[in-house]
Design an enzyme around this catalytic site. Structure first.
Site, short mmCIF file in Angstrom:
data_model
loop_
_atom_site.label_atom_id
_atom_site.label_comp_id
_atom_site.label_asym_id
_atom_site.label_seq_id
_atom_site.Cartn_x
_atom_site.Cartn_y
_atom_site.Cartn_z
N LYS A 117 33.71 19.37 7.66
CA LYS A 117 34.80 18.37 7.47
C LYS A 117 34.37 16.98 7.79
O LYS A 117 34.80 16.06 6.97
CB LYS A 117 35.88 18.92 8.54
N TYR A 169 20.33 -1.82 24.82
CA TYR A 169 20.85 -1.31 26.31
C TYR A 169 20.69 -2.29 27.26
O TYR A 169 20.98 -3.57 27.20
CB TYR A 169 19.98 -0.17 26.44
#
Length: 763
Positions: free
Chosen positions: A95, A40
């Site tokens: 899925k 970060y």
């Protein structure tokens, strides 16, 4: 299992231990302040600036290139209909799971709260910069056609509505091969389609690209044949509206070469099938009940070539054969779309794969002596590990050849290696194992069936068709627990201590006493021991009243092993009993031996353990690559622990030169192919991927497998007994239900193998 119990199990599966089926996992180190400052602020600014200079750098510095969105508005979810976006989320997560385990693709599922086509399209376009591809899912027709068409046109990343194109691609591959077997030409066949929804239309469209003439396709929906007189048809359906008004399905099937069913169960009668042309091709893909029952169809027409959507019949048309690998190939060349050329490449790759020799791993998984291209094998099996290396490259090449690939692949051998590496992190071996057990389930004695978790494992094994359970324990308690679980199947229950089993117990005791009376065993001892479950269960297997047994959930390993050693004994020609654990690591299955029996094996015993483990590895359809591990590398220490490993390797090299085994070697060198190749290029393991570790003692093996299991949450199957005459296996103390089910599958496969060897030796 009753309906309530199935519902409860499904809800618990999705709710516990963590709600949902997917999670986000970091791919970079984050242990130190330095790591976090790179992840970060301030370090993250550098890739941001590089992407700002060139937007294509987003693929270099972020996960976009391997990230697909599975997007739905919940308007056509499975067979549930319009249930809304929130209710569709479990399906979308499912899925996502399939994308990950079959092709290594990461997925965010996105549920969109609108039925408005423009709003839906705008939403997808706005989030598209995040993703490398878009998989549209469970969106009702005709809106789904418009949504896909516009997104394909307006986005520069792959977009596909799998509900349409998945079935079309798989069934097209099956059709090509079926027509070849039937000796029929695509340009001449007459096709009747039951169903006129998105999947049926997509199939018909792709069949035309294969050469089928549009006028040779007669299509039906719930209101009858599609004809030019009907005013209720969509523009896409009108392409197939050339049926004669009033024509029935029975009439249309007279002389037809192909029947494609994407509608409802049991709408096709034997009479309809008999009216079809010679060598009829029937794709009855309604789920869970096909348009005509498979067994009925093959009994009606011996010349039929048939496929269904079901896994319990040959030729399953399953979308998982397509979408993971189509997106894999599209992502890997940064395709701007999934075009017709890429779909056709997938079709032909699947069709050709079915004609190639099938790996032994696949034959074993499906209980086949040898799968061969023919009427019962016109498309590959879903568990075929070659799918990723056949379909994905074909799709990638088609993208390059058709000009939609922004990042062409140049080194195809390296690409294939990368694809194979992506398969290492899933649990395909467990699925293959379970699937193989189902091909010929055996009678398995559960010696501790009055424990809730053991009974639950027996229930799952029964309901999944893995085994025929025989339950031992307190009958009254077992019946209470069965009722609690909703396990209402009528399976045998025996309590060895009851009067009801006096005769059987006495018979077993007599047999056991006669076999051991010259080894200090009295008849009274034998009668006493037969009241104990493990002795009783072992005698059931010995006497052919069962094929296998499992025990050990509530007792220590040594106390469970003892009666098995006394009653069952070693297989012919075997002088040593050992165990191995199959660990489902992120590099694929690893076998670790000996994890439970021999405290400090000699060099001779280590060699025997290696040979028995190799045999078991082959039983799972893999070729063993064995590292005999130590703290020493190829003679660097003269310590007796290293020396015995070296001697075992020398013996194996001399008498089993074809076995890929080497050592003594340190574990890091065994598992790091680059280090091994650079430091010890002479080793038989150089250039190989080690899948088996033989440890110098029980302490090392046991500590290592349990460390892997607990520290990294690696699934373990085992300890698997090696060298026993019968299929008897032991649960870990306090094993989970899943671990026990896996061990039951091992027991069944072991029983299958022993039965097969017995038949071969008696011929």
């Amino acid at each position: 299992m009753n309906k309530y119990s199935k519902r409860r199990e499904a809800l618990l599966y999705h709710a516990k231990p963590t709600p949902g089926k997917i999670q986000v996992v970091p791919t970079k180190k984050y242990a130190t302040q330095r790591d976090l400052s790179l992840a970060y602020s301030p370090g993250v600014a550098e890739p941001c600036l590089e992407i700002a200079k060139d937007v294509n750098n987003v693929y270099k510095y972020t996960a976009k290139g391997n990230l697909v969105a599975v997007i739905s508005n919940g308007t056509a979810v499975l067979g549930l209909g319009d249930i809304g976006p929130e209710a569709s989320k479990p399906v979308m997560e499912g899925k996502a799971l399939l994308f990950k385990i079959f092709a290594g693709i990461d997925v965010f599922d996105i549920e969109v709260g609108t039925k408005d086509v423009d709003a839906f399209i705008e939403t997808v376009k706005n989030i598209a910069p995040t993703f490398g591809g878009i998989n549209l899912e469970d969106i009702k027709a005709p809106e789904s056609f418009e949504i896909e068409r516009r997104l394909v046109e307006e986005l520069n990343i792959p977009v596909m509505h799998d509900d349409q194109h998945g079935t079309a691609i798989i069934s097209s591959a099956a059709l090509l091969n079926a027509l070849e077997l039937a000796k029929k030409k695509t340009t001449e066949v007459k096709i009747v389609v039951s169903g006129a929804g998105s999947a049926a239309l997509a199939c018909a469209n792709l069949y035309i690209l294969l050469g089928v003439k549009p006028e040779n396709i007669i299509m039906f929906d719930k209101d009858g044949v599609l004809s030019s007189e009907r005013t209720d048809l969509s523009d896409l359906q009108k392409r197939y509206a050339h049926g004669k008004p009033g024509t029935t399905l029975t009439q249309a099937l007279v002389g037809a070469d192909v029947f494609l069913g994407l509608s409802a169960g049991n709408i096709m009668s034997p009479e309809m099938l008999l009216g079809m042309a010679k060598n009829p091709i029937v794709f009855a893909m309604a789920n869970p009940i096909p348009e005509i029952d498979y067994d009925l169809a093959v009994a009606t027409r011996k010349d039929i070539i048939m496929a269904t959507g079901r896994s319990d019949h040959p030729n399953q048309v399953n979308n998982v054969l397509g979408f993971p690998y189509i997106f894999r190939g599209a992502l890997d060349v940064r395709a701007t779309k999934i075009n017709e050329e890429m779909k056709m490449a997938a079709v032909h790759a699947l069709a050709e794969l079915a004609k190639e020799p099938v790996p032994e791993q696949v034959n074993i998984a499906y209980g086949e002596t040898r799968l061969n291209f023919g009427k019962e094998y016109i498309i590959p099996k879903p568990f075929d590990p070659r799918l990723i290396t056949q379909v994905a490259p074909a799709v990638a090449k088609a993208a390059m050849n058709s000009g939609v690939a922004l990042h062409p692949i140049t080194d195809w051998d390296k690409y294939e290696e990368e694809l194979l590496e992506r398969l290492g992190s899933d649990n395909k071996m467990v699925r293959l194992l379970t699937n193989r057990a189902k091909t010929d389930p055996k009678r398995v004695v559960f010696a501790e069936a009055d424990h809730l978790d053991v009974l639950k494992a027996a229930q799952i094994a029964y309901e999944e068709g893995i085994a025929h359970p025989i339950l031992l324990g307190n009958k009254e308690l077992i019946l209470e627990l069965k009722e609690e679980l909703g396990f209402d199947a009528d399976v045998p229950i025996f309590d060895p201590k009851t009067k009801e089993e006096d005769q059987r117990r006495m018979n077993y005791a007599e047999i056991y006493w006669k076999s051991r009376q010259r080894r200090g065993i009295s008849l009274l001892d034998a009668q006493k021991w037969m009241r104990e479950r493990n002795y009783f269960a072992a005698m059931m297997v010995n006497e052919g009243d069962a094929d296998a047994m499992v025990s050990g959930y509530s007792r220590s390993y040594p106390s469970t092993v003892k009666p098995l050693m006394q009653l069952i004994g070693k297989a012919p020609g075997i002088t040593l009993i050992a165990t191995t654990n199959m660990m489902m690591t992120n590099r694929g299955p690893m076998f670790l031996s000996d994890t439970a029996i021999n405290p400090n094996p000699t060099a001779d015993e280590l060699a025997k353990i290696a040979l028995m483990t190799a045999k078991t590895v082959r039983m799972f359809g893999m070729e063993p690559v064995i590292a005999m591990v130590s703290f020493s590398n190829f003679g660097s220490s003269a310590h007796e622990s290293a020396t015995k490993v070296r001697e075992a390797v020398a013996y194996l090299h001399k008498y089993y030169p074809d076995l890929v085994v080497d050592g003594e070697i340190q574990t890091d060198f065994a598992l790091n192919a680059e280090m091994l190749k650079n430091k010890f290029p002479f080793s038989k393991l150089a250039g190989k991927k080690v899948n088996t570790l033989i440890f110098p003692n029980l302490e090392a093996a046991n500590i290592n497998y349990k460390l892997l299991k607990e520290l990294y949450k690696v699934d373990s199957v085992g300890p698997i007994m090696l060298g026993m005459e019968k299929a008897v296996h032991i649960f870990q103390l306090g094993a989970s239900v899943e671990e026990m089910v896996n061990m039951v599958a091992v027991s069944v496969v072991d029983a299958q193998e022993k039965e097969k060897r017995k038949k071969m030796t008696t011929k």
